[in-house]
Scaffold this active site. Structure first.
Site, mmCIF file in Angstrom:
data_model
loop_
_atom_site.group_PDB
_atom_site.id
_atom_site.type_symbol
_atom_site.label_atom_id
_atom_site.label_comp_id
_atom_site.label_asym_id
_atom_site.label_seq_id
_atom_site.Cartn_x
_atom_site.Cartn_y
_atom_site.Cartn_z
ATOM 1 C CB SER A 26 -0.917 0.014 1.220
ATOM 2 O OG SER A 26 -1.712 -1.144 1.240
HETATM 3 C C1 SAM Z 1 -3.422 -3.759 -0.868
HETATM 4 S S1 SAM Z 1 -2.995 -5.413 -0.643
HETATM 5 C C2 SAM Z 1 -2.545 -5.433 1.077
HETATM 6 C C3 SAM Z 1 -1.236 -4.805 1.350
HETATM 7 C C4 SAM Z 1 -0.593 -5.327 2.616
HETATM 8 N N1 SAM Z 1 -1.293 -4.899 3.792
HETATM 9 C C5 SAM Z 1 0.892 -4.990 2.664
HETATM 10 O O1 SAM Z 1 1.343 -4.411 3.676
HETATM 11 O O2 SAM Z 1 1.594 -5.331 1.716
HETATM 12 C C6 SAM Z 1 -4.568 -6.242 -0.582
HETATM 13 C C7 SAM Z 1 -4.450 -7.716 -0.306
HETATM 14 O O3 SAM Z 1 -5.758 -8.216 -0.038
HETATM 15 C C8 SAM Z 1 -5.780 -9.546 -0.471
HETATM 16 N N2 SAM Z 1 -7.167 -10.043 -0.574
HETATM 17 C C9 SAM Z 1 -8.067 -9.875 -1.581
HETATM 18 N N3 SAM Z 1 -9.205 -10.527 -1.295
HETATM 19 C C10 SAM Z 1 -9.031 -11.142 -0.095
HETATM 20 C C11 SAM Z 1 -9.844 -11.966 0.732
HETATM 21 N N4 SAM Z 1 -11.076 -12.338 0.354
HETATM 22 N N5 SAM Z 1 -9.323 -12.386 1.892
HETATM 23 C C12 SAM Z 1 -8.059 -12.045 2.294
HETATM 24 N N6 SAM Z 1 -7.255 -11.271 1.548
HETATM 25 C C13 SAM Z 1 -7.726 -10.824 0.375
HETATM 26 C C14 SAM Z 1 -5.038 -9.507 -1.786
HETATM 27 O O4 SAM Z 1 -4.587 -10.787 -2.167
HETATM 28 C C15 SAM Z 1 -3.915 -8.537 -1.462
HETATM 29 O O5 SAM Z 1 -2.755 -9.204 -1.085
#
Ligand code: SAM
Length: 395
Positions: A58
């Site tokens: 992010s």
């Molecule tokens: C913006 S990224 C998160 C960034 C993270 N917090 C970091 O510090 O790198 C969003 C994440 O949400 C995950 N995601 C999407 N749908 C999801 C779900 N249903 N359950 C858990 N994670 C999910 C994606 O795979 C992705 O890795």
């Protein structure tokens, strides 16, 4: 990176700043250059076959925004939905301290594996990364003092509310309508009702592969894909209806509403998202289409647009003067394309004017409540969701 965050207008508490200084961000994106790792932007780590971002590190200013909303204390138990690279989990673990604990969940096995490896390489011990659908939370670790989603949600899944301790706080980037999202911090009030204690504009990749997915799609408005519109699950629009819409008769409506340098349009966006049924959607524009005079977006390659039935209206600008320091003042306008005349653009412009005449920086609170009636005149907008209704209350 800290300077870039504050220069962009975001604030950091001393503890949050300490945490960001303590965790080496580049260790979580080994394929990026140092410059990329410490830019105030996202670092994409996984794409879909059709070039949608599936996972990313992010943007630092948004990490800072959510840290402020979450207010993690020493000893807290924290659940993060969307482990991604593991970076934010490491920052949360620093704030929770050795007696606290962070559980981070992600939906793809490869992402979970990498996050585990990178947390281990960074020497972070009090984080557990688990594989699963984050919309179900993670029962074995409950109750949590804090739950944060670093992935966009449309509704608020029941599990997140159920797995929080009675005085717990939930921070979730909530898509209000169309492409307008806000990171909302919710707490229970004394009657047990979930109310927002803070909310700020942000944008995240949406939940996927689970029970609360929020799919979005981009449809082309021109044959060469130079102008595309993002649609969301509430839009039952046939893409063929909007293909070529920019060749329909064009109408300009000027609002007299101005904005200056560093003034955010976030409250206008929130207002329009609440009052316009079709809502505001992101319109992406290739610079070549701007140079060719086909579109005049609010920003270089982007603006907000309202899709109608075979018609479209989008936000634009023109120069309206200068501030004392020579900064540009812009007037907000609406450009409509429609076979049915100027009514659609005029309607959107009218709503911009109403916002400009009323309180431009309002007090808005969100509630998660099963009851409540839609009453736009009284500033009450009920947003129906599969799990819980969300009400936006303007004061
Ligand atoms: C913006 S990224 C998160 C960034 C993270 N917090 C970091 O510090 O790198 C969003 C994440 O949400 C995950 N995601 C999407 N749908 C999801 C779900 N249903 N359950 C858990 N994670 C999910 C994606 O795979 C992705 O890795």
């Amino acid at each position: 990176m800290i300077t870039k965050i504050t220069d962009a207008g975001y604030t950091l508490s001393p503890r949050a700043e300490q945490a960001l200084r303590a965790v080496d961000r580049h260790l979580f994106v080994p394929d990026a250059t140092l410059e990329q790792a410490y830019e105030n932007s996202i670092v994409v780590t996984k794409w879909s076959d059709d070039e949608q971002v599936l996972s990313c590190l992010s943007q630092p200013s948004i990490v800072a925004l959510q840290l402020g909303q979450l207010d993690v204390q020493l000893g807290h138990r924290v659940l993060e939905i969307g482990a991604g690279t593991g970076y934010n989990a490491a920052v949360l673990a620093y704030l929770a301290g050795p007696h606290g604990h962070v559980t981070a969940i992600d939906v793809d096995a490869d992402i979970v594996e990498q996050a585990r490896e990178r947390l281990a390489a960074a020497g972070v011990g009090n984080v557990e990364v688990v594989l699963g659908d984050g919309a179900l939370g993670y029962g074995p670790g409950a109750p949590y003092d804090r739950i944060v989603a670093t992935v966009g949600a449309w509704g608020i899944p029941e599990a997140w509310l159920a797995q929080l301790a009675p005085t717990g706080r939930l921070v979730v980037p909530t898509r209000i309508r169309g492409s307008v999202s806000r990171s909302i911090a919710f707490e229970r009030d004394e009657d047990g009702l979930w109310r927002s204690v803070d909310h700020k504009m942000c944008s995240f990749v949406p939940l996927r592969s689970g029970i609360a997915d929020d799919p979005r799609r981009r449809i082309p408005l021109t044959a060469d894909n130079a102008v595309t519109l993002q649609l969301h699950q509430e839009h039952a629009i046939n893409p063929a209806e909007l293909m070529g819409v920019l060749t329909l008769p064009r109408f300009e409506a000027w609002t007299g509403v101005t904005f200056g340098p560093m003034q955010s349009l976030e409250w206008l966006y929130l207002r329009l998202a609440c009052v316009l049924d079709a809502s505001l959607c992101s319109l992406f524009v290739d610079p070549a289409a701007v140079e060719a005079g086909l579109v005049k977006p609010m920003f270089r390659a982007y603006t907000m647009a309202v899709p109608g039935e075979g018609e479209l209206a989008y936000l634009t600008w023109r120069r309206a003067g200068h501030t004392e320091n020579g900064g540009k003042i812009m007037e907000i306008g609406v450009i409509g394309h429609s076979a049915a005349g100027s009514a659609f653009a005029d309607h959107v412009a009218g709503e911009v004017r109403t916002w400009g005449e009323q309180q431009r920086i309002p007090t808005v609170q969100f509630e998660i409540s099963p009851t409540g009636t839609h009453d736009p005149q009284a500033g009450k907008f009920v947003l129906d969701r599969p799990h819980h209704r969300l009400t936006a209350i303007w004061q």
